[in-house]
Design a protein around this motif. Sequence first.
Motif, PDB file in Angstrom:
ATOM      1  N   LEU A 152       0.811  -1.211   0.000  1.00  0.00           N
ATOM      2  CA  LEU A 152       0.000   0.000   0.000  1.00  0.00           C
ATOM      3  C   LEU A 152       0.847   1.265   0.000  1.00  0.00           C
ATOM      4  O   LEU A 152       0.598   2.186  -0.758  1.00  0.00           O
TER       5      LEU A 152
ATOM      6  N   LEU B 153       2.462   1.821  -3.406  1.00  0.00           N
ATOM      7  CA  LEU B 153       1.500   2.244  -4.404  1.00  0.00           C
ATOM      8  C   LEU B 153       0.993   3.646  -4.135  1.00  0.00           C
ATOM      9  O   LEU B 153       0.780   4.437  -5.050  1.00  0.00           O
TER      10      LEU B 153
ATOM     11  N   GLY C  23      -3.905   0.480  -3.998  1.00  0.00           N
ATOM     12  CA  GLY C  23      -2.967   1.393  -3.349  1.00  0.00           C
ATOM     13  C   GLY C  23      -3.601   2.647  -2.793  1.00  0.00           C
ATOM     14  O   GLY C  23      -2.920   3.647  -2.571  1.00  0.00           O
TER      15      GLY C  23
END
Length: 365
Positions: free
Chosen positions: A9, A12, A126
């Motif tokens: 995460l 991204l 993301g």
Amino acid sequence: MKRKHSLVLVTLLGAAMSLTACGGDDSGDNGGGGDSGSGSEATGKIGVILPDTESSVRWESADRPALEAAFKEAGVDYDIQNAEGDANKMTQIADSMIGNGVTVLAIVNLDSESGAAIQEKAESQGVATIDYDRLTLGGTAQYYVSFDNTKVGELQGQGLADCLGDKDANIVYLNGSPTDNNATLFAEGAHSVLDAMSNYTVVGEQAVPDWDNEQAATIFQQLYTAADGKVDGVLAANDGLGGAAISILEGAGQAGKVPVTGQDATVEGLQNVLAGTQCMTVYKSATQEAGALADVAIALATGGEAETTGTTVDSSDDSEVPSILLTPQAITKDNVGDVIDDGGQKVEDVCAGKFAKLCQQAGIS
């Protein structure tokens, strides 16, 4: 245990941030977008999906303008839209926002199942997620921004007890939507206060699907009839449900004689409090809540962490969600002016027409 989020995460999110252009939001989605207003360096793009316009007037009259003001002041790109009570529409809006490059998505879920699915998809793309006002059970939000909802119920319970006094009394509970975790917390908080008082007897209790005021009137009429009209107090979860109960009490000649609670400090709710047909409401400052959401969203959009006040337990799996929980305020006839002073409502709206004299009597001008 704490919620776990994908380690990809952060990577991204950083990539998404690097692609975010400076300047205003030109998405134009349903007229819901806004611009940064300040021309400052971009800090990602924030999407907010409000739930409806029916459960409470607060979403469009209070939360939207407060959020817009907070985001504009911070100089961030944002898009605010309303799902109009349709879970499928909320999913479509979320997909569109993700496709249009939001790096942070905040939602007020319509139900936990659809909310969790939105958050799972956002995380896979993301996009950081925030639960606003309502906790998404089984969700993956990094943060939860709301008021202390158990405290809201406690204030309602104590407010009703203050209005009823020490006499023996029959109480009806008109609870919020069964799909809204907040409604569960409101009821739990109220019960924790009132159940400890042996002079009160619950003669009816029912949740109102989707916080629908028309259904609330029908449900309350049925509960009132089942109790043979022997109802001395109504624990209504918000001003809309309270207004529905008052409409039935008016037809029975009991409005103003049977105390009714509320929440949200709406114009109608405050007017009912001034008129004596509603004994109290609970004020949750949209400016405070929107400001807290803006702080969290901006922290996430810039790769930082938000300051929290504690955690909230997700009852579906006992996970802990980092939370910012604000303090609600009980409002009676004696302090209706506090809501107006805080900017929660405008004096010209609350004190319009026949309520002008009541406002003067309450020291509001």
